[in-house]
Design a protein around this motif. Structure first.
Motif, PDB file in Angstrom:
ATOM      1  N   PHE A  20      48.899  -7.180 -21.600  1.00  0.00           N
ATOM      2  CA  PHE A  20      49.468  -7.046 -20.258  1.00  0.00           C
ATOM      3  C   PHE A  20      50.996  -7.075 -20.305  1.00  0.00           C
ATOM      4  CE2 PHE A  20      45.571  -8.902 -17.857  1.00  0.00           C
ATOM      5  CZ  PHE A  20      44.955  -7.668 -17.893  1.00  0.00           C
ATOM      6  N   SER A  21      51.550  -7.941 -21.140  1.00  0.00           N
ATOM      7  CA  SER A  21      53.000  -8.081 -21.212  1.00  0.00           C
ATOM      8  C   SER A  21      53.645  -6.864 -21.872  1.00  0.00           C
ATOM      9  CB  SER A  21      53.354  -9.351 -21.986  1.00  0.00           C
ATOM     10  OG  SER A  21      52.763 -10.490 -21.405  1.00  0.00           O
ATOM     11  N   PHE A  80      52.201  -4.357 -17.436  1.00  0.00           N
ATOM     12  CA  PHE A  80      51.390  -4.782 -16.291  1.00  0.00           C
ATOM     13  C   PHE A  80      51.881  -6.100 -15.688  1.00  0.00           C
ATOM     14  CE2 PHE A  80      48.517  -2.078 -18.872  1.00  0.00           C
ATOM     15  CZ  PHE A  80      48.378  -1.047 -17.962  1.00  0.00           C
ATOM     16  N   ILE A  81      52.377  -7.007 -16.532  1.00  0.00           N
ATOM     17  CA  ILE A  81      52.957  -8.249 -16.027  1.00  0.00           C
ATOM     18  C   ILE A  81      54.178  -7.932 -15.169  1.00  0.00           C
ATOM     19  CG2 ILE A  81      54.286 -10.293 -16.688  1.00  0.00           C
ATOM     20  CD1 ILE A  81      51.457 -10.877 -17.145  1.00  0.00           C
ATOM     21  N   ASP A  82      54.968  -6.978 -15.610  1.00  0.00           N
ATOM     22  CA  ASP A  82      56.166  -6.558 -14.879  1.00  0.00           C
ATOM     23  C   ASP A  82      55.805  -6.094 -13.474  1.00  0.00           C
ATOM     24  OD1 ASP A  82      58.879  -5.739 -14.438  1.00  0.00           O
ATOM     25  OD2 ASP A  82      58.298  -3.686 -14.885  1.00  0.00           O
ATOM     26  N   GLY A 131      52.971  -6.779 -11.880  1.00  0.00           N
ATOM     27  CA  GLY A 131      52.310  -7.875 -11.176  1.00  0.00           C
ATOM     28  C   GLY A 131      53.260  -8.863 -10.545  1.00  0.00           C
ATOM     29  N   VAL A 153      55.361 -17.203 -13.274  1.00  0.00           N
ATOM     30  CA  VAL A 153      54.109 -16.462 -13.118  1.00  0.00           C
ATOM     31  C   VAL A 153      53.014 -17.434 -12.701  1.00  0.00           C
ATOM     32  CG1 VAL A 153      52.430 -14.982 -14.260  1.00  0.00           C
ATOM     33  CG2 VAL A 153      54.848 -14.816 -14.870  1.00  0.00           C
ATOM     34  N   MET A 165      49.261 -13.087 -11.515  1.00  0.00           N
ATOM     35  CA  MET A 165      48.280 -12.627 -12.499  1.00  0.00           C
ATOM     36  C   MET A 165      47.237 -11.722 -11.851  1.00  0.00           C
ATOM     37  SD  MET A 165      49.138 -13.411 -15.484  1.00  0.00           S
ATOM     38  CE  MET A 165      47.646 -12.727 -16.180  1.00  0.00           C
ATOM     39  N   GLU A 170      47.773  -9.722  -9.316  1.00  0.00           N
ATOM     40  CA  GLU A 170      48.436  -8.429  -9.152  1.00  0.00           C
ATOM     41  C   GLU A 170      48.565  -7.708 -10.491  1.00  0.00           C
ATOM     42  OE1 GLU A 170      49.294  -6.831  -6.375  1.00  0.00           O
ATOM     43  OE2 GLU A 170      48.423  -8.483  -5.232  1.00  0.00           O
ATOM     44  N   THR A 171      48.716  -8.472 -11.565  1.00  0.00           N
ATOM     45  CA  THR A 171      48.793  -7.890 -12.907  1.00  0.00           C
ATOM     46  C   THR A 171      47.479  -7.208 -13.270  1.00  0.00           C
ATOM     47  OG1 THR A 171      50.420  -9.502 -13.698  1.00  0.00           O
ATOM     48  CG2 THR A 171      49.040  -8.444 -15.362  1.00  0.00           C
ATOM     49  N   TYR A 200      57.455  -1.742 -13.098  1.00  0.00           N
ATOM     50  CA  TYR A 200      57.673  -1.781 -11.655  1.00  0.00           C
ATOM     51  C   TYR A 200      58.586  -0.640 -11.219  1.00  0.00           C
ATOM     52  CZ  TYR A 200      58.374  -3.622  -6.974  1.00  0.00           C
ATOM     53  OH  TYR A 200      58.403  -3.782  -5.610  1.00  0.00           O
TER      54      TYR A 200
END
Length: 198
Positions: free
Chosen positions: A112-113, A117-119, A121, A148, A153, A155-156, A192
């Motif tokens: 995710f990172s 995807f973390i960005d 989220g 976080v 998470m 939203e990620t 994002y």
């Protein structure tokens, strides 16, 4: 949402140690590759999702006692009161290794990172929370130096599901996680900034 100065001066952030994280689920996610999938018991609420997944995966198995739907396993992000500094996820992205630069390792947080995807989220979560505040302003900037939590998470996971054409439930299924083991390029999937521009 805090300023960089507040972030740098935060005792919680400065002293944060993943190994001492009290939330066992969060600690395991950050220190291992294990995804704690559990059987989903909310059958009626998940029927539409399961049916769509059956169509996508072509899974022919049926459970006669479950209204004709396949019982699936899900991971529901639950950071409870934990708020993990973004720098922990940045480190996971930097250290994420793919075999031959084409196949993922199955490291959920690293995946995710590394792939953006973390960005997405944390920024979508930041935007939603800001909009709900009294006199909430329109968020046009990208959140930085943030924490976080469960909402971020969720939203990620939704960002991952959207990118891969799955229903955006915010709950990762075991079937969906198999995407992570497929051959892929080494470039990140999204960010994002990409979401805003699209």
């Amino acid at each position: 949402w805090i300023t960089k100065e507040e972030y740098d001066e935060s005792e919680y952030v400065r002293d944060y140690d993943v190994a001492k994280e009290e939330n066992v689920e969060v600690r395991d996610l950050l220190t291992s590759n294990i995804v704690p999938f559990a059987d989903d018991d909310e059958d009626e609420e998940e029927e539409d999702v399961i049916e769509e997944l059956e169509e996508v995966t072509g899974d022919p198995s049926k459970d006669e006692n479950d209204k004709g739907y396949v019982k699936t396993k899900v991971w529901k992000p639950d950071f409870k009161e934990s708020k993990v500094p973004l720098k922990v996820f940045t480190a996971k992205a930097d250290s994420y290794i793919k075999e031959d630069d084409s196949t993922s390792t199955g490291d959920l947080i690293g995946y995710f990172s590394h792939n953006g995807f973390i960005d997405v989220g944390i920024n979508k979560n930041h935007k939603k929370k800001t909009a709900k505040q009294p006199g909430g302003r329109k968020v046009t900037s990208v959140a930085r130096d943030t924490l976080v939590d469960t909402d971020a998470m969720t939203e990620t996971v939704k960002a991952f599901q959207k990118f891969n054409g799955f229903p955006e439930t915010g709950q990762l299924t075991e079937q969906e996680s198999r995407v992570m083991s497929k051959p892929r390029c080494g470039n990140r999937d999204t960010s994002y900034k990409d979401e805003i521009e699209s």
